[in-house]
Design a protein around this motif. Structure first.
Motif, PDB file in Angstrom:
ATOM      1  N   ASN A  61      -2.719   1.543  -0.633  1.00  0.00           N
ATOM      2  CA  ASN A  61      -2.959   1.394   0.796  1.00  0.00           C
ATOM      3  C   ASN A  61      -4.235   0.611   1.059  1.00  0.00           C
ATOM      4  O   ASN A  61      -4.292  -0.225   1.968  1.00  0.00           O
ATOM      5  CB  ASN A  61      -3.026   2.773   1.459  1.00  0.00           C
ATOM      6  CG  ASN A  61      -2.818   2.700   2.953  1.00  0.00           C
ATOM      7  OD1 ASN A  61      -3.769   2.472   3.698  1.00  0.00           O
ATOM      8  ND2 ASN A  61      -1.581   2.882   3.393  1.00  0.00           N
ATOM      9  N   TYR A  64      -3.471  -3.091   0.279  1.00  0.00           N
ATOM     10  CA  TYR A  64      -2.720  -3.734   1.357  1.00  0.00           C
ATOM     11  C   TYR A  64      -3.625  -4.007   2.561  1.00  0.00           C
ATOM     12  O   TYR A  64      -3.572  -5.088   3.160  1.00  0.00           O
ATOM     13  CB  TYR A  64      -1.546  -2.859   1.778  1.00  0.00           C
ATOM     14  CG  TYR A  64      -0.763  -3.421   2.942  1.00  0.00           C
ATOM     15  CD1 TYR A  64      -0.046  -4.610   2.823  1.00  0.00           C
ATOM     16  CD2 TYR A  64      -0.769  -2.772   4.178  1.00  0.00           C
ATOM     17  CE1 TYR A  64       0.657  -5.130   3.890  1.00  0.00           C
ATOM     18  CE2 TYR A  64      -0.060  -3.295   5.258  1.00  0.00           C
ATOM     19  CZ  TYR A  64       0.646  -4.470   5.099  1.00  0.00           C
ATOM     20  OH  TYR A  64       1.330  -4.994   6.162  1.00  0.00           O
ATOM     21  N   ARG A  68      -4.441  -7.575   4.356  1.00  0.00           N
ATOM     22  CA  ARG A  68      -4.225  -7.806   5.784  1.00  0.00           C
ATOM     23  C   ARG A  68      -5.501  -8.303   6.465  1.00  0.00           C
ATOM     24  O   ARG A  68      -5.455  -9.116   7.399  1.00  0.00           O
ATOM     25  CB  ARG A  68      -3.754  -6.508   6.464  1.00  0.00           C
ATOM     26  CG  ARG A  68      -2.313  -6.134   6.229  1.00  0.00           C
ATOM     27  CD  ARG A  68      -1.355  -7.066   6.937  1.00  0.00           C
ATOM     28  NE  ARG A  68      -1.581  -7.116   8.375  1.00  0.00           N
ATOM     29  CZ  ARG A  68      -0.942  -6.356   9.263  1.00  0.00           C
ATOM     30  NH1 ARG A  68      -0.040  -5.483   8.855  1.00  0.00           N
ATOM     31  NH2 ARG A  68      -1.194  -6.472  10.551  1.00  0.00           N
ATOM     32  N   ASP A  95       4.873   5.332   1.690  1.00  0.00           N
ATOM     33  CA  ASP A  95       3.765   4.525   2.178  1.00  0.00           C
ATOM     34  C   ASP A  95       3.786   3.130   1.554  1.00  0.00           C
ATOM     35  O   ASP A  95       3.548   2.130   2.236  1.00  0.00           O
ATOM     36  CB  ASP A  95       2.442   5.215   1.873  1.00  0.00           C
ATOM     37  CG  ASP A  95       1.293   4.621   2.664  1.00  0.00           C
ATOM     38  OD1 ASP A  95       1.269   4.796   3.894  1.00  0.00           O
ATOM     39  OD2 ASP A  95       0.424   3.965   2.054  1.00  0.00           O
ATOM     40  N   THR A  98       6.442   1.104   3.282  1.00  0.00           N
ATOM     41  CA  THR A  98       5.994   0.657   4.601  1.00  0.00           C
ATOM     42  C   THR A  98       5.089  -0.561   4.486  1.00  0.00           C
ATOM     43  O   THR A  98       5.212  -1.527   5.253  1.00  0.00           O
ATOM     44  CB  THR A  98       5.256   1.794   5.322  1.00  0.00           C
ATOM     45  OG1 THR A  98       6.147   2.893   5.511  1.00  0.00           O
ATOM     46  CG2 THR A  98       4.727   1.347   6.674  1.00  0.00           C
ATOM     47  N   ASN A  99       4.185  -0.539   3.530  1.00  0.00           N
ATOM     48  CA  ASN A  99       3.269  -1.666   3.349  1.00  0.00           C
ATOM     49  C   ASN A  99       4.007  -2.920   2.884  1.00  0.00           C
ATOM     50  O   ASN A  99       3.690  -4.032   3.321  1.00  0.00           O
ATOM     51  CB  ASN A  99       2.176  -1.289   2.361  1.00  0.00           C
ATOM     52  CG  ASN A  99       1.226  -0.253   2.923  1.00  0.00           C
ATOM     53  OD1 ASN A  99       1.101  -0.109   4.137  1.00  0.00           O
ATOM     54  ND2 ASN A  99       0.557   0.482   2.065  1.00  0.00           N
TER      55      ASN A  99
END
Length: 228
Positions: A61, A64, A68, A95, A98-99
């Motif tokens: 996370n 990612y 971003r 998760d 989703t990323n």
């Protein structure tokens, strides 16, 4: 800018790779960036499940979020994601999925989208083989979540076996709605819609209109947004 050095003593045999995971258990509200050598040291700890599930979730996370925000290149996140092929935790997979979807949205009109989808098929293929389509005795809610995540992602990335099975289960569902387990209805209907034609589109509208439960209506409406 302030630099701080922290002394560290690692017990023999506890961490032979020499990795350091900052923000243990993700308790702090900040992102952690590592240099390339440190990311490389952390990958085996992910693969071997040496890190806790919370820390495994946090690492990808963070990677990612850094991509971003422009603080890291996309290959960092994608190469790190490959370390999760043996992941067992449903929340971590959810998760990560989703990323990956977020990254796909950023490159949706790029010429290398097909390569990204092939990458996604490879990443989720092992999970699909492990979880299968049907629940086993003693499974719980998180197992169902893991199954729907794995099948949904693999099918959306174009796994032909998953798409074929989803269509077969959809056809049986039309004849006998009880044949499709509620945990799989959302996945099956969404995958059929994503790869469906006008007949399937019209059928799902008819099913939505005739559904009496709000949950079922939402499931059909969500699937209707997946058509190309």
């Amino acid at each position: 800018e302030k630099t701080t050095s922290l002394p560290m003593a690692i017990p023999d045999g506890h961490n032979s790779q020499g990795w350091v995971k900052l923000n243990s258990s993700q308790t702090g509200f900040y992102r952690v960036s590592y240099d390339s050598a440190e990311w490389d040291r952390l990958r085996p700890a992910i693969q071997n499940l040496q890190l806790s599930s919370t820390d495994r979730l946090g690492l990808q996370n963070d990677a990612y979020a850094l991509v971003r925000a422009g603080f890291a290149d996309a290959p960092l996140f994608l190469s790190l994601a490959e370390s999760y092929k043996g992941e067992q935790d449903a929340t971590v997979w959810s998760d990560l999925a989703t990323n990956l979807r977020g990254m796909e949205a950023l490159i949706y009109e790029e010429p290398y989208l097909d390569q990204f989808q092939a990458y996604g098929r490879d990443l989720f293929e092992g999970l699909v083989h492990r979880i299968g389509w049907d629940a086993r005795t003693g499974e719980g809610h998180l197992d169902a979540l893991l199954r729907s995540t794995g099948l949904g992602q693999a099918g959306s990335y174009g796994n032909p076996q998953v798409l074929e099975e989803a269509h077969a289960r959809y056809e049986r569902f039309l004849k006998d709605p009880t044949s499709l387990h509620p945990d799989l209805r959302g996945v099956v209907i969404a995958l059929v819609a994503e790869n469906g034609d006008r007949l399937i589109y019209d059928t799902l509208w008819d099913l939505e209109r005739s559904a009496t439960l709000q949950e079922e209506k939402m499931r059909f409406l969500g699937a209707l947004t997946r058509f190309h």
